[in-house]
Design a protein around this motif. Structure first.
Motif, PDB file in Angstrom:
ATOM      1  N   PRO A  25       0.928  -1.476  -0.279  1.00 36.50           N
ATOM      2  CA  PRO A  25      -0.306  -0.053  -0.405  1.00 36.50           C
ATOM      3  C   PRO A  25       0.759   0.796  -0.583  1.00 36.50           C
ATOM      4  O   PRO A  25       2.188   1.360   1.162  1.00 36.50           O
ATOM      5  CB  PRO A  25      -0.816  -0.182   1.133  1.00 36.50           C
ATOM      6  N   ALA A  26       0.140   2.337  -0.848  1.00 42.59           N
ATOM      7  CA  ALA A  26       0.995   3.647  -0.691  1.00 42.59           C
ATOM      8  C   ALA A  26       1.311   4.266   0.638  1.00 42.59           C
ATOM      9  O   ALA A  26      -0.459   4.201   1.128  1.00 42.59           O
ATOM     10  CB  ALA A  26       0.438   4.033  -1.476  1.00 42.59           C
ATOM     11  N   ALA A  27       2.124   4.965   0.966  1.00 45.04           N
ATOM     12  CA  ALA A  27       2.343   5.713   2.131  1.00 45.04           C
ATOM     13  C   ALA A  27       1.184   7.045   2.386  1.00 45.04           C
ATOM     14  O   ALA A  27       0.572   7.423   1.118  1.00 45.04           O
ATOM     15  CB  ALA A  27       3.502   6.070   2.865  1.00 45.04           C
ATOM     16  N   ALA A  28       0.458   7.708   2.593  1.00 46.11           N
ATOM     17  CA  ALA A  28      -0.558   8.405   2.863  1.00 46.11           C
ATOM     18  C   ALA A  28       0.368   9.962   3.121  1.00 46.11           C
ATOM     19  O   ALA A  28       1.230   9.492   3.752  1.00 46.11           O
ATOM     20  CB  ALA A  28      -1.544   8.339   4.230  1.00 46.11           C
ATOM     21  N   PHE A  29      -0.139  10.441   2.939  1.00 49.28           N
ATOM     22  CA  PHE A  29       0.639  12.329   2.449  1.00 49.28           C
ATOM     23  C   PHE A  29       0.419  12.503   4.278  1.00 49.28           C
ATOM     24  O   PHE A  29      -0.678  13.236   4.477  1.00 49.28           O
ATOM     25  CB  PHE A  29       0.550  12.327   1.257  1.00 49.28           C
ATOM     26  N   VAL A  30       0.906  13.370   4.396  1.00 46.04           N
ATOM     27  CA  VAL A  30       1.565  13.554   6.032  1.00 46.04           C
ATOM     28  C   VAL A  30       2.508  15.468   5.363  1.00 46.04           C
ATOM     29  O   VAL A  30       3.182  15.198   4.769  1.00 46.04           O
ATOM     30  CB  VAL A  30       1.990  13.501   6.931  1.00 46.04           C
ATOM     31  N   PRO A  31       2.228  16.538   5.515  1.00 47.07           N
ATOM     32  CA  PRO A  31       2.899  17.617   4.847  1.00 47.07           C
ATOM     33  C   PRO A  31       4.422  17.784   6.242  1.00 47.07           C
ATOM     34  O   PRO A  31       4.391  17.320   7.256  1.00 47.07           O
ATOM     35  CB  PRO A  31       1.896  18.302   5.163  1.00 47.07           C
ATOM     36  N   PRO A  32       5.371  18.063   5.252  1.00 44.87           N
ATOM     37  CA  PRO A  32       6.532  18.151   6.485  1.00 44.87           C
ATOM     38  C   PRO A  32       5.661  18.928   7.184  1.00 44.87           C
ATOM     39  O   PRO A  32       5.790  20.281   6.834  1.00 44.87           O
ATOM     40  CB  PRO A  32       7.143  18.349   4.921  1.00 44.87           C
ATOM     41  N   GLU A  89      -2.058  13.606   8.469  1.00 51.82           N
ATOM     42  CA  GLU A  89      -2.747  13.373   6.962  1.00 51.82           C
ATOM     43  C   GLU A  89      -4.284  13.692   7.215  1.00 51.82           C
ATOM     44  O   GLU A  89      -5.249  14.328   5.746  1.00 51.82           O
ATOM     45  CB  GLU A  89      -3.074  12.056   7.329  1.00 51.82           C
ATOM     46  N   ALA A  90      -5.594  13.733   7.796  1.00 51.53           N
ATOM     47  CA  ALA A  90      -6.211  14.738   7.967  1.00 51.53           C
ATOM     48  C   ALA A  90      -6.401  16.112   7.186  1.00 51.53           C
ATOM     49  O   ALA A  90      -7.403  16.526   7.432  1.00 51.53           O
ATOM     50  CB  ALA A  90      -7.346  14.513   9.848  1.00 51.53           C
ATOM     51  N   ASP A  91      -5.671  16.850   8.479  1.00 51.97           N
ATOM     52  CA  ASP A  91      -5.661  17.751   8.606  1.00 51.97           C
ATOM     53  C   ASP A  91      -5.262  18.431   6.412  1.00 51.97           C
ATOM     54  O   ASP A  91      -5.825  19.242   6.499  1.00 51.97           O
ATOM     55  CB  ASP A  91      -4.756  18.971   7.805  1.00 51.97           C
ATOM     56  N   SER A  92      -4.594  17.272   5.619  1.00 52.52           N
ATOM     57  CA  SER A  92      -4.528  17.966   4.149  1.00 52.52           C
ATOM     58  C   SER A  92      -5.667  17.340   3.558  1.00 52.52           C
ATOM     59  O   SER A  92      -4.686  17.030   2.542  1.00 52.52           O
ATOM     60  CB  SER A  92      -3.245  17.225   3.925  1.00 52.52           C
ATOM     61  N   ALA A  93      -6.483  16.326   3.680  1.00 52.67           N
ATOM     62  CA  ALA A  93      -7.609  15.216   2.606  1.00 52.67           C
ATOM     63  C   ALA A  93      -8.284  16.149   2.459  1.00 52.67           C
ATOM     64  O   ALA A  93      -8.287  15.706   0.858  1.00 52.67           O
ATOM     65  CB  ALA A  93      -8.505  14.950   4.034  1.00 52.67           C
ATOM     66  N   PRO A  97      -5.504  24.762   0.660  1.00 55.75           N
ATOM     67  CA  PRO A  97      -4.537  25.016   1.703  1.00 55.75           C
ATOM     68  C   PRO A  97      -4.891  25.198   3.408  1.00 55.75           C
ATOM     69  O   PRO A  97      -5.737  25.642   3.506  1.00 55.75           O
ATOM     70  CB  PRO A  97      -4.209  26.847   1.593  1.00 55.75           C
ATOM     71  N   ILE A  98      -4.156  24.480   3.838  1.00 57.51           N
ATOM     72  CA  ILE A  98      -4.235  24.983   5.589  1.00 57.51           C
ATOM     73  C   ILE A  98      -4.478  25.904   6.057  1.00 57.51           C
ATOM     74  O   ILE A  98      -3.663  26.487   5.960  1.00 57.51           O
ATOM     75  CB  ILE A  98      -3.917  23.247   5.649  1.00 57.51           C
ATOM     76  N   ARG A  99      -5.470  26.365   6.840  1.00 58.59           N
ATOM     77  CA  ARG A  99      -5.149  27.458   7.422  1.00 58.59           C
ATOM     78  C   ARG A  99      -4.407  27.018   8.898  1.00 58.59           C
ATOM     79  O   ARG A  99      -4.773  26.213   9.775  1.00 58.59           O
ATOM     80  CB  ARG A  99      -6.637  27.920   7.286  1.00 58.59           C
ATOM     81  N   LEU A 100      -3.589  28.238   9.302  1.00 53.95           N
ATOM     82  CA  LEU A 100      -2.927  27.736  10.448  1.00 53.95           C
ATOM     83  C   LEU A 100      -3.698  29.158  11.164  1.00 53.95           C
ATOM     84  O   LEU A 100      -3.131  30.132  11.139  1.00 53.95           O
ATOM     85  CB  LEU A 100      -2.055  28.066  10.574  1.00 53.95           C
ATOM     86  N   GLU A 101      -3.854  29.106  12.733  1.00 51.45           N
ATOM     87  CA  GLU A 101      -4.163  29.888  13.891  1.00 51.45           C
ATOM     88  C   GLU A 101      -2.676  29.540  14.500  1.00 51.45           C
ATOM     89  O   GLU A 101      -2.350  29.037  15.058  1.00 51.45           O
ATOM     90  CB  GLU A 101      -5.450  29.724  14.226  1.00 51.45           C
TER      91      GLU A 101
END
Length: 313
Positions: A25-32, A89-93, A97-101
């Motif tokens: 299986p391909a590894a799930a993507f998690v942003p650096p 992984e859920a944040d980039s699903a 663009p991922i919103r950061l506070e």
């Protein structure tokens, strides 16, 4: 002739590698992770040592640091401690663009931005809400004071107003829209000018074709509704951004470096993307903005780009 010979030689090798790798299986993507540092103030003054700063994504803490010197968190020094922010992984699903506070001692900071990997300097500030002056104590007289009834607040119909960032750039362009309407709207309906809509309060939308787009917003509350239309609010330039033949989804820039590696838009980098690139090199050069698929930056779509994509899998 050299291009056709090399293409005929490498295709069997790529296809054999694909069948070998697809057995697992391909590894799930998690942003650096991103590393943040900079100044921090509270009510305009340097924050004291011991101030806690937290990074928030989707309402969850994704990183925390406690300051050791007044007015500064982290440092640009190579081995210094910084605010490490690690999305999941859920944040980039959603492939948006991922919103950061940020929270400073549990209070929301003035700054909000899109997450990016790597080391970045960000100045943070926080202001406590003003405390109303105490009501003077009435003078006691022989007559009991007459109580003045507190008037009920009157709800007014909302006044629609919008903002966004960025409002211009080359396709594909991701724009974060913000509702800045008055009188507390409770419902929203956005029209982005390209045939798409959203009922979120502060949506993010991707424009894939050049043009000047009229953005409208309708807002409601129990007292009525408000409407605004902004002609040419978003201006997109460059070559239209297209789906690859047969993919059914737009490509995605997984690591935010401006190069689009996830060609089939399935949320990860795999050998299907390599095969899609190999089979469509001429099509990319003729139809897509070349800069986002020119991985070696030499101004061409060539087999060196294919090898770079292959090495990243």
């Amino acid at each position: 002739m050299r291009y056709r010979y090399f293409r005929g030689a490498i295709a069997p090798a790529i296809i054999i590698c694909c069948f070998l790798v697809f057995s697992s299986p391909a590894a799930a993507f998690v942003p650096p992770a991103g590393e943040y540092y900079g100044t921090v103030t509270i009510d305009g003054s340097p924050a004291p040592a011991g101030t806690q700063i937290q990074a928030i994504i989707n309402g969850q803490v994704r990183g925390s640091i406690v300051t050791s010197v007044p007015g500064q968190y982290g440092s640009s020094c190579l081995f210094a401690t910084r605010l490490i922010v690690q999305p999941t992984e859920a944040d980039s699903a959603s492939h948006q663009p991922i919103r950061l506070e940020f929270l400073i001692n549990g209070v929301k900071a003035d700054q909000t931005m899109f997450f990016s990997s790597g080391i970045r300097s960000v100045s943070l500030s926080m202001h406590h809400p003003d405390t109303p002056s105490p009501t003077p104590t009435p003078t006691v007289t022989t007559q009991p004071p007459t109580a003045t009834p507190t008037p009920e607040p009157t709800l007014k119909a909302p006044v629609a107003e919008i903002n966004g960032d960025p409002l211009s750039g080359n396709a594909p362009l991701d724009v974060w829209f913000r509702d800045v309407s008055g009188n507390d709207p409770a419902r929203w309906n956005w029209s982005f000018g390209d045939g798409t809509f959203s009922t979120e309060q502060n949506p993010t939308h991707r424009y894939v074709s050049p043009g000047a787009y009229t953005v409208t917003l309708t807002v409601w509350n129990d007292a009525g509704n408000g409407f605004t239309a902004e002609p040419g609010f978003v201006r997109v330039t460059g070559t239209p951004f297209l789906m690859f033949p047969g993919s059914g989804r737009y490509p995605d820039d997984l690591d935010g470096d401006g190069k689009y590696e996830d060609l089939n838009g399935n949320g990860g980098l795999d050998f299907l993307d390599v095969i899609l690139y190999f089979n469509n090199m001429d099509w990319i050069a003729q139809n897509e903005p070349e800069g986002i698929f020119d991985y070696n930056g030499n101004g061409n779509i060539d087999f060196n780009d294919l090898l770079i994509l292959f090495d990243r899998v």
